[in-house]
Write an enzyme that holds these catalytic residues in place. Structure first.
Site, PDB file in Angstrom:
ATOM      1  N   ARG A 172      35.928   2.448 -18.483  1.00 30.58           N
ATOM      2  CA  ARG A 172      36.524   1.138 -18.782  1.00 30.58           C
ATOM      3  C   ARG A 172      35.605   0.332 -19.697  1.00 30.58           C
ATOM      4  O   ARG A 172      34.473   0.042 -19.363  1.00 30.58           O
ATOM      5  CB  ARG A 172      36.761   0.364 -17.480  1.00 30.58           C
ATOM      6  CG  ARG A 172      38.102   0.690 -16.873  1.00 30.58           C
ATOM      7  CD  ARG A 172      38.282   0.037 -15.533  1.00 30.58           C
ATOM      8  NE  ARG A 172      38.202  -1.415 -15.596  1.00 30.58           N
ATOM      9  CZ  ARG A 172      38.674  -2.202 -14.634  1.00 30.58           C
ATOM     10  NH1 ARG A 172      39.268  -1.684 -13.598  1.00 30.58           N
ATOM     11  NH2 ARG A 172      38.547  -3.505 -14.728  1.00 30.58           N
ATOM     12  N   ARG A 225      42.133 -17.342  -9.935  1.00 30.44           N
ATOM     13  CA  ARG A 225      40.702 -17.154 -10.137  1.00 30.44           C
ATOM     14  C   ARG A 225      39.993 -18.468 -10.402  1.00 30.44           C
ATOM     15  O   ARG A 225      38.769 -18.499 -10.508  1.00 30.44           O
ATOM     16  CB  ARG A 225      40.499 -16.276 -11.353  1.00 30.44           C
ATOM     17  CG  ARG A 225      40.088 -14.831 -11.052  1.00 30.44           C
ATOM     18  CD  ARG A 225      39.918 -14.154 -12.381  1.00 30.44           C
ATOM     19  NE  ARG A 225      39.216 -12.927 -12.386  1.00 30.44           N
ATOM     20  CZ  ARG A 225      39.761 -11.724 -12.269  1.00 30.44           C
ATOM     21  NH1 ARG A 225      41.033 -11.606 -12.017  1.00 30.44           N
ATOM     22  NH2 ARG A 225      39.027 -10.653 -12.386  1.00 30.44           N
TER      23      ARG A 225
HETATM   24  P1  AMP Z   1      40.644  -7.721 -13.090  1.00 36.40           P
HETATM   25  O1  AMP Z   1      41.198  -6.358 -13.305  1.00 36.40           O
HETATM   26  O2  AMP Z   1      41.375  -8.509 -12.049  1.00 36.40           O
HETATM   27  O3  AMP Z   1      39.162  -7.714 -12.851  1.00 36.40           O
HETATM   28  O4  AMP Z   1      40.880  -8.524 -14.456  1.00 36.40           O
HETATM   29  C1  AMP Z   1      40.393  -8.049 -15.696  1.00 36.40           C
HETATM   30  C2  AMP Z   1      40.217  -9.214 -16.669  1.00 36.40           C
HETATM   31  O5  AMP Z   1      41.476  -9.858 -16.889  1.00 36.40           O
HETATM   32  C3  AMP Z   1      39.291 -10.330 -16.196  1.00 36.40           C
HETATM   33  O6  AMP Z   1      37.931 -10.045 -16.467  1.00 36.40           O
HETATM   34  C4  AMP Z   1      39.806 -11.511 -17.002  1.00 36.40           C
HETATM   35  O7  AMP Z   1      39.355 -11.435 -18.349  1.00 36.40           O
HETATM   36  C5  AMP Z   1      41.303 -11.268 -17.023  1.00 36.40           C
HETATM   37  N1  AMP Z   1      41.999 -11.922 -15.888  1.00 36.40           N
HETATM   38  C6  AMP Z   1      42.670 -11.302 -14.875  1.00 36.40           C
HETATM   39  N2  AMP Z   1      43.196 -12.203 -14.026  1.00 36.40           N
HETATM   40  C7  AMP Z   1      42.853 -13.423 -14.503  1.00 36.40           C
HETATM   41  C8  AMP Z   1      43.077 -14.748 -14.071  1.00 36.40           C
HETATM   42  N3  AMP Z   1      43.770 -15.017 -12.936  1.00 36.40           N
HETATM   43  N4  AMP Z   1      42.567 -15.761 -14.810  1.00 36.40           N
HETATM   44  C9  AMP Z   1      41.882 -15.519 -15.943  1.00 36.40           C
HETATM   45  N5  AMP Z   1      41.625 -14.297 -16.406  1.00 36.40           N
HETATM   46  C10 AMP Z   1      42.105 -13.239 -15.709  1.00 36.40           C
END
Ligand code: AMP
Length: 190
Positions: free
Chosen positions: A130, A85
């Protein structure tokens, strides 16, 4: 096949990543799922990241890179969803894969407008309740996508790996286009 899927929250990347993983028999490695599971289990990692997830901020690169290094160590192929990310995460991933001589085959980019992304996030919030999806947190997540994750897209575009797909269409249509794209980049082998 080693592929990753990029796109804002609400682009449908989780859904598409799961479909690719099942049709190609690959592990679906979703960092958001891993982190949410850690929070639910109350592990040390979970306690550390819980406030960050609640704000919709990003978990520090060092922590994420360590987690992915461990998770991918024994995998030949994968569909990565939610990582990298940030540019430092992408650099670390590429170095990791270079080291073992197993580069990425393709980077899928699911394109949706902010309006559609927000609309879908709101819908999901109602369905799943969520807590990381309050309107304020959603906007923060989208802002971070544009500011911090889009440079990752540019990095992979320069490397000629990006396949853009219009993510605003029906799930099946998007899935069909992704299948064709993966076949045409020669990434259908294990
Ligand atoms: P997601 O389900 O992929 O939208 O991830 C949910 C949350 O997890 C994000 O809003 C971040 O807080 C954290 N997160 C997930 N993947 C990453 C990553 N590669 N780098 C930093 N934070 C992450």
């Amino acid at each position: 096949m080693r592929t990753l899927i990029l796109g804002p929250q609400g682009s449908g990347k989780g859904t598409q990543a799961k479909l690719i993983a099942s049709s190609h028999a690959l592990p679906h490695v979703a960092t958001g799922d891993i982190l949410r599971a850690a929070v639910a289990e109350g592990t040390e990692l979970g306690r550390q990241v819980q406030p960050i997830l609640e704000r919709g901020d990003l978990v520090p690169d060092e922590l994420m890179v360590g987690l992915i290094r461990e998770r991918l160590a024994s995998e030949d192929g994968f569909v990565l969803d939610g990582f990298p990310r940030t540019v430092p995460q992408a650099e670390a991933l590429d170095a990791m894969l270079d080291e073992i001589g197993k580069p990425l085959d393709a980077v899928l980019l699911l394109e949706v407008s902010d309006e559609v992304a927000l609309e879908r996030m709101l819908g999901r919030r109602e369905e799943e309740g969520r807590s990381d999806d309050s309107p304020e947190v959603m906007r923060n997540r989208l802002r971070l996508y544009h500011e911090v994750t889009e440079p990752v897209v540019e990095r992979y575009r320069e490397l000629g790996l990006v396949v853009s797909v219009d993510g605003e269409r029906a799930v099946e249509e998007v899935a069909r286009e992704i299948d064709e794209a993966l076949a045409s980049v020669g990434a259908s082998q294990p």
